[in-house]
Design a protein around this motif. Structure first.
Motif, PDB file in Angstrom:
ATOM      1  N   TYR A  54      50.237  31.599 -89.698  1.00 55.39           N
ATOM      2  CA  TYR A  54      50.863  31.250 -88.425  1.00 55.39           C
ATOM      3  C   TYR A  54      51.713  29.992 -88.581  1.00 55.39           C
ATOM      4  N   SER A  55      52.697  29.873 -87.712  1.00 58.21           N
ATOM      5  CA  SER A  55      53.395  28.612 -87.507  1.00 58.21           C
ATOM      6  C   SER A  55      53.277  28.279 -86.024  1.00 58.21           C
ATOM      7  N   VAL A  56      53.607  27.048 -85.667  1.00 61.88           N
ATOM      8  CA  VAL A  56      53.527  26.620 -84.270  1.00 61.88           C
ATOM      9  C   VAL A  56      54.848  25.956 -83.885  1.00 61.88           C
ATOM     10  N   LEU A  57      55.450  26.429 -82.807  1.00 59.48           N
ATOM     11  CA  LEU A  57      56.675  25.829 -82.276  1.00 59.48           C
ATOM     12  C   LEU A  57      56.371  25.182 -80.937  1.00 59.48           C
ATOM     13  N   ARG A 112      55.465  29.097 -92.069  1.00 58.20           N
ATOM     14  CA  ARG A 112      54.052  29.400 -91.841  1.00 58.20           C
ATOM     15  C   ARG A 112      53.198  28.225 -92.321  1.00 58.20           C
ATOM     16  N   GLY A 113      52.203  27.897 -91.515  1.00 58.48           N
ATOM     17  CA  GLY A 113      51.328  26.784 -91.853  1.00 58.48           C
ATOM     18  C   GLY A 113      51.779  25.441 -91.311  1.00 58.48           C
ATOM     19  N   LYS A 114      52.952  25.417 -90.628  1.00 60.71           N
ATOM     20  CA  LYS A 114      53.490  24.148 -90.159  1.00 60.71           C
ATOM     21  C   LYS A 114      53.771  24.165 -88.658  1.00 60.71           C
ATOM     22  N   TYR A 115      53.852  22.959 -88.108  1.00 59.82           N
ATOM     23  CA  TYR A 115      54.278  22.747 -86.732  1.00 59.82           C
ATOM     24  C   TYR A 115      55.753  22.343 -86.734  1.00 59.82           C
ATOM     25  N   CYS A 174      54.537  33.179 -84.946  1.00 58.01           N
ATOM     26  CA  CYS A 174      54.828  31.844 -84.417  1.00 58.01           C
ATOM     27  C   CYS A 174      54.149  31.674 -83.055  1.00 58.01           C
ATOM     28  N   ILE A 175      53.313  30.664 -82.947  1.00 61.63           N
ATOM     29  CA  ILE A 175      52.621  30.344 -81.688  1.00 61.63           C
ATOM     30  C   ILE A 175      53.508  29.361 -80.924  1.00 61.63           C
ATOM     31  N   ILE A 176      53.881  29.714 -79.685  1.00 66.21           N
ATOM     32  CA  ILE A 176      54.905  28.956 -78.960  1.00 66.21           C
ATOM     33  C   ILE A 176      54.314  28.227 -77.763  1.00 66.21           C
ATOM     34  N   PHE A 177      54.640  26.933 -77.688  1.00 65.69           N
ATOM     35  CA  PHE A 177      54.328  26.103 -76.522  1.00 65.69           C
ATOM     36  C   PHE A 177      55.643  25.551 -75.971  1.00 65.69           C
ATOM     37  N   LYS A 178      55.791  25.538 -74.645  1.00 67.31           N
ATOM     38  CA  LYS A 178      56.987  24.962 -74.027  1.00 67.31           C
ATOM     39  C   LYS A 178      56.541  24.020 -72.909  1.00 67.31           C
ATOM     40  N   ALA A 253      48.419  17.052 -75.553  1.00 65.62           N
ATOM     41  CA  ALA A 253      47.511  17.197 -76.702  1.00 65.62           C
ATOM     42  C   ALA A 253      46.355  18.129 -76.368  1.00 65.62           C
ATOM     43  N   LYS A 254      45.756  17.958 -75.195  1.00 66.49           N
ATOM     44  CA  LYS A 254      44.635  18.806 -74.792  1.00 66.49           C
ATOM     45  C   LYS A 254      45.068  20.262 -74.652  1.00 66.49           C
ATOM     46  N   THR A 255      46.262  20.480 -74.089  1.00 62.70           N
ATOM     47  CA  THR A 255      46.758  21.847 -73.900  1.00 62.70           C
ATOM     48  C   THR A 255      46.947  22.541 -75.236  1.00 62.70           C
ATOM     49  N   ILE A 256      47.540  21.824 -76.195  1.00 62.00           N
ATOM     50  CA  ILE A 256      47.744  22.414 -77.519  1.00 62.00           C
ATOM     51  C   ILE A 256      46.400  22.742 -78.159  1.00 62.00           C
ATOM     52  N   LYS A 257      45.479  21.793 -78.129  1.00 66.45           N
ATOM     53  CA  LYS A 257      44.187  22.010 -78.790  1.00 66.45           C
ATOM     54  C   LYS A 257      43.415  23.163 -78.147  1.00 66.45           C
ATOM     55  N   GLU A 258      43.415  23.190 -76.800  1.00 70.01           N
ATOM     56  CA  GLU A 258      42.646  24.221 -76.105  1.00 70.01           C
ATOM     57  C   GLU A 258      43.159  25.614 -76.447  1.00 70.01           C
ATOM     58  N   ARG A 259      44.470  25.771 -76.513  1.00 64.76           N
ATOM     59  CA  ARG A 259      45.007  27.107 -76.820  1.00 64.76           C
ATOM     60  C   ARG A 259      44.848  27.448 -78.293  1.00 64.76           C
ATOM     61  N   MET A 260      45.036  26.471 -79.170  1.00 69.64           N
ATOM     62  CA  MET A 260      44.881  26.745 -80.599  1.00 69.64           C
ATOM     63  C   MET A 260      43.454  27.149 -80.933  1.00 69.64           C
ATOM     64  N   GLU A 261      42.479  26.664 -80.172  1.00 66.71           N
ATOM     65  CA  GLU A 261      41.081  27.029 -80.409  1.00 66.71           C
ATOM     66  C   GLU A 261      40.816  28.501 -80.129  1.00 66.71           C
ATOM     67  N   THR A 262      41.707  29.158 -79.388  1.00 64.57           N
ATOM     68  CA  THR A 262      41.516  30.590 -79.108  1.00 64.57           C
ATOM     69  C   THR A 262      41.888  31.452 -80.321  1.00 64.57           C
ATOM     70  N   TYR A 263      42.600  30.880 -81.284  1.00 63.86           N
ATOM     71  CA  TYR A 263      42.980  31.615 -82.500  1.00 63.86           C
ATOM     72  C   TYR A 263      41.838  31.478 -83.514  1.00 63.86           C
ATOM     73  N   THR A 264      40.779  32.224 -83.267  1.00 66.42           N
ATOM     74  CA  THR A 264      39.564  32.087 -84.077  1.00 66.42           C
ATOM     75  C   THR A 264      39.726  32.619 -85.497  1.00 66.42           C
ATOM     76  N   ASP A 265      40.810  33.353 -85.739  1.00 67.02           N
ATOM     77  CA  ASP A 265      41.035  33.866 -87.093  1.00 67.02           C
ATOM     78  C   ASP A 265      41.643  32.808 -88.013  1.00 67.02           C
ATOM     79  N   ILE A 266      42.096  31.691 -87.457  1.00 68.11           N
ATOM     80  CA  ILE A 266      42.662  30.632 -88.293  1.00 68.11           C
ATOM     81  C   ILE A 266      41.512  29.847 -88.905  1.00 68.11           C
TER      82      ILE A 266
END
Length: 289
Positions: A54-57, A112-115, A174-178, A253-266
């Motif tokens: 995954y990557s994160v944008l 992949r692997g980067k923000y 790509c995991i997207i936050f706006k 920061a909390k929003t990013i962490k909370e959603r990233m925690e749902t990707y349990t396959d990482i």
């Protein structure tokens, strides 16, 4: 405030979203909480890098003085430098003008692997370009030869192109936050005055800031249209109350962490079984060396 309430679901009116939230924390306490969150994010990024799928944008938008630069600096301070890249998009170069409007954003996407953090983003092409449509005339688009050619259908097509762009990169990992940093007009005035009153901040001020301030209502309207049209399940918008910079940083920061925690396959990858069986042997080799 529940973080889920920051997420845009459907059409919005920004007047319905607060620019500041009541809380019982001092700035010192908020900074302490942020430090804890960003350390956790740093560890999660290391795992993202090791996992490699995954990557994160992260797209940061907001009115002038909304705190984009300082938020990026503070939220990602504890990331491994090889794991996060920030891009600030200014006026397109001649080379960029000779491509479609998404080209320079596409080539800046994180591996992949980067923000990847976009300080302003592809949304400028439906915000500043919409308030100042003469910008579009410089893009050399077929059949766009005058301001009269830039119709509502043109902007609807551009929003659809942005949705398609985000859908494509999401489907490829790509995991997207706006994030829209939502400040009040009064707070913007205070921040502009601080830039003028503090010599070390004078360089940040431009007379153009005051001209754009006069267009506040137009920018607000087009932000509402763009956010409403492009907040999707895979690429959601979050409206962040930003009159308090320390609180805004913590909420992001909390929003990013909370959603990233749902990707349990990482997860950190495991060593191949044949290597795991030899770990004791390798340890002994090192001790004997």
């Amino acid at each position: 405030m529940e973080l889920s309430n920051l997420k845009v679901k459907g059409n919005i009116n920004l007047k319905d979203f607060p620019t500041e939230l009541s809380h019982n924390f001092s700035d010192k306490s908020l900074k302490k909480q942020l430090k804890k969150e960003r350390r956790a994010l740093g560890e999660m990024q290391n795992t993202l890098y090791a996992h490699g799928k995954y990557s994160v944008l992260i797209c940061i938008q907001g009115m002038d003085t909304s705190g984009k630069d300082s938020l990026i600096r503070e939220v990602f301070k504890d990331f491994n430098v090889r794991g996060v890249i920030s891009h600030s998009f200014k006026k397109p170069s001649e080379k960029e003008i000779n491509h479609d409007f998404l080209w320079r954003h596409y080539k800046a996407l994180p591996a992949r692997g980067k923000y990847g953090v976009f300080n302003r983003s592809h949304y400028e092409n439906v915000l500043i370009s919409r308030v100042k449509p003469e910008i579009v005339l410089n893009e050399k688009i077929p059949d766009i030869n005058s301001l009269e050619d830039i119709t509502p259908a043109f902007w609807n097509n551009r929003l659809e192109q942005i949705n398609n762009f985000e859908k494509t990169i999401h489907q490829n990992g790509c995991i997207i936050f706006k994030f829209f940093l939502h400040i009040s007009k009064d707070e913007q005035k205070n921040r502009l005055l601080r830039r003028l009153n503090k010599p070390s901040k004078n360089w940040k001020f431009s007379p153009e800031d005051l001209k754009d301030r006069e267009l506040w209502d137009a920018y607000t309207h087009y932000y509402e249209e763009a956010i409403s049209a492009t907040s999707t399940k895979h690429a959601p918008w979050y409206v962040i109350p930003a009159d308090s910079k320390p609180h805004a940083r913590l909420l992001v920061a909390k929003t990013i962490k909370e959603r990233m925690e749902t990707y349990t396959d990482i997860q950190n990858p495991s060593l191949p079984e044949e290597l795991q069986e030899q770990i004791s042997y390798y340890k002994q080799q090192l001790k004997d060396s």
